[in-house]
Scaffold this active site. Structure first.
Site, PDB file in Angstrom:
ATOM      1  CD  GLU A 102      -3.313   0.728   0.315  1.00 34.78           C
ATOM      2  OE1 GLU A 102      -2.645   1.605  -0.494  1.00 34.78           O
ATOM      3  OE2 GLU A 102      -4.262   0.846   0.923  1.00 34.78           O
ATOM      4  CG  ASP A 103      -0.839   4.792  -1.371  1.00 36.36           C
ATOM      5  OD1 ASP A 103      -1.545   4.154  -0.334  1.00 36.36           O
ATOM      6  OD2 ASP A 103      -1.465   5.499  -2.285  1.00 36.36           O
ATOM      7  CG  ASP A 106      -5.980   8.141   6.087  1.00 34.77           C
ATOM      8  OD1 ASP A 106      -5.620   8.750   7.252  1.00 34.77           O
ATOM      9  OD2 ASP A 106      -6.934   8.848   5.512  1.00 34.77           O
ATOM     10  CG  PHE A 155      -4.437  14.919   1.468  1.00 34.17           C
ATOM     11  CD1 PHE A 155      -5.539  13.983   1.587  1.00 34.17           C
ATOM     12  CD2 PHE A 155      -3.800  15.238   0.162  1.00 34.17           C
ATOM     13  CE1 PHE A 155      -5.690  12.980   0.786  1.00 34.17           C
ATOM     14  CE2 PHE A 155      -4.150  14.553  -1.097  1.00 34.17           C
ATOM     15  CZ  PHE A 155      -5.246  13.372  -0.834  1.00 34.17           C
ATOM     16  NE  ARG A 168      -2.313   8.445  -9.472  1.00 36.43           N
ATOM     17  CZ  ARG A 168      -2.865   7.772  -8.454  1.00 36.43           C
ATOM     18  NH1 ARG A 168      -2.329   7.655  -7.319  1.00 36.43           N
ATOM     19  NH2 ARG A 168      -4.277   7.744  -8.382  1.00 36.43           N
TER      20      ARG A 168
HETATM   21  P1  IMP Z   1      -7.728   4.482   4.260  1.00 37.86           P
HETATM   22  O1  IMP Z   1      -8.421   3.093   3.771  1.00 37.86           O
HETATM   23  O2  IMP Z   1      -8.270   5.278   5.096  1.00 37.86           O
HETATM   24  O3  IMP Z   1      -6.731   3.716   5.097  1.00 37.86           O
HETATM   25  O4  IMP Z   1      -7.012   4.997   3.050  1.00 37.86           O
HETATM   26  C1  IMP Z   1      -6.041   4.296   2.249  1.00 37.86           C
HETATM   27  C2  IMP Z   1      -5.969   5.021   0.827  1.00 37.86           C
HETATM   28  O5  IMP Z   1      -6.666   6.428   1.009  1.00 37.86           O
HETATM   29  C3  IMP Z   1      -4.726   5.078   0.369  1.00 37.86           C
HETATM   30  O6  IMP Z   1      -4.192   3.840  -0.286  1.00 37.86           O
HETATM   31  C4  IMP Z   1      -4.702   6.284  -0.518  1.00 37.86           C
HETATM   32  O7  IMP Z   1      -5.264   6.077  -1.730  1.00 37.86           O
HETATM   33  C5  IMP Z   1      -5.794   7.260   0.258  1.00 37.86           C
HETATM   34  N1  IMP Z   1      -5.056   8.270   0.917  1.00 37.86           N
HETATM   35  C6  IMP Z   1      -5.172   8.268   2.418  1.00 37.86           C
HETATM   36  N2  IMP Z   1      -4.399   9.438   2.871  1.00 37.86           N
HETATM   37  C7  IMP Z   1      -3.900  10.021   1.953  1.00 37.86           C
HETATM   38  C8  IMP Z   1      -2.940  11.061   1.570  1.00 37.86           C
HETATM   39  O8  IMP Z   1      -2.578  11.826   2.526  1.00 37.86           O
HETATM   40  N3  IMP Z   1      -2.756  11.654   0.241  1.00 37.86           N
HETATM   41  C9  IMP Z   1      -3.194  10.797  -0.598  1.00 37.86           C
HETATM   42  N4  IMP Z   1      -4.049   9.623  -0.760  1.00 37.86           N
HETATM   43  C10 IMP Z   1      -4.425   9.249   0.682  1.00 37.86           C
END
Ligand code: IMP
Length: 181
Positions: A102-103, A106, A155, A168
């Protein structure tokens, strides 16, 4: 007209040099942990594509990779809280050492959804690699096994991460200031 700031105006949070060093460390750890075995890296599109390609080239194991696509933020900054599968992997996950790549973690909802999905496919093992971790935002009880950097609640964009598909390609992880978008 898009008023989002130009890349050059953004504040760098994690430099490309730090990313390179940390990715090498994570790859070395994975190489040690799976010594003598093979691994399948499953990248979560599109954000993890750059992290996966750098990580994969440093792992000294029999390695294959695949990609999966899920809904995340739908083009904005707020999570919908709902995760949907858009594209599945092409190969069987049965009896494989899977590392979900994963990148960023969050809320953790995306990786929780993917963890459950992949555990149902009888892998030999399942671990999670994430370049970034916004630990303070977590609502789902999941953690990464290979985490690059724990970051504050900002963010961020760059090194694969986007805002409305932009940024990106930036080599550093940068902060997108609230109020400028
Ligand atoms: P989660 O399901 O809330 O953990 O979110 C995961 C996904 O939300 C990541 O794979 C990103 O695609 C996106 N995301 C969460 N935070 C950021 C951020 O700060 N910048 C860009 N994308 C984010």
């Amino acid at each position: 007209m898009n008023s989002a700031p130009h890349a050059a105006e953004l504040k760098v949070l994690v430099t490309r040099d730090h990313i390179r060093e940390r990715v090498a460390e994570l790859a070395a750890q994975i190489t040690r942990d799976y010594a003598g075995q093979s691994v399948v890296l499953v990248g979560v599109l599109k954000g993890a594509a750059i992290f996966l390609s750098d990580l994969a080239r440093q792992i000294q194991l029999d390695t294959t990779f695949d990609f999966i696509s899920v809904s995340s933020y739908g083009g904005g900054k707020q999570s919908s809280g709902e995760v949907r599968l858009y594209k599945d992997v092409d190969q069987s996950m049965s009896d494989k050492n899977i590392i979900l790549v994963e990148d960023i973690l969050d809320t953790g909802l995306t990786i929780q959804f993917l963890r459950r999905l992949f555990l149902n496919r009888a892998p030999r093992s399942l671990k999670i690699a994430a370049l970034l971790d916004k630990k303070c935002r977590r609502t789902a009880p999941v953690d990464g096994d290979y985490v690059g950097f724990v970051i504050p609640d900002e963010f961020v964009v760059g090194y694969g991460l986007d805002y409305n598909e932009r940024y990106r390609n930036l080599p550093d992880v940068c902060i997108l200031p609230p109020g400028q978008i």
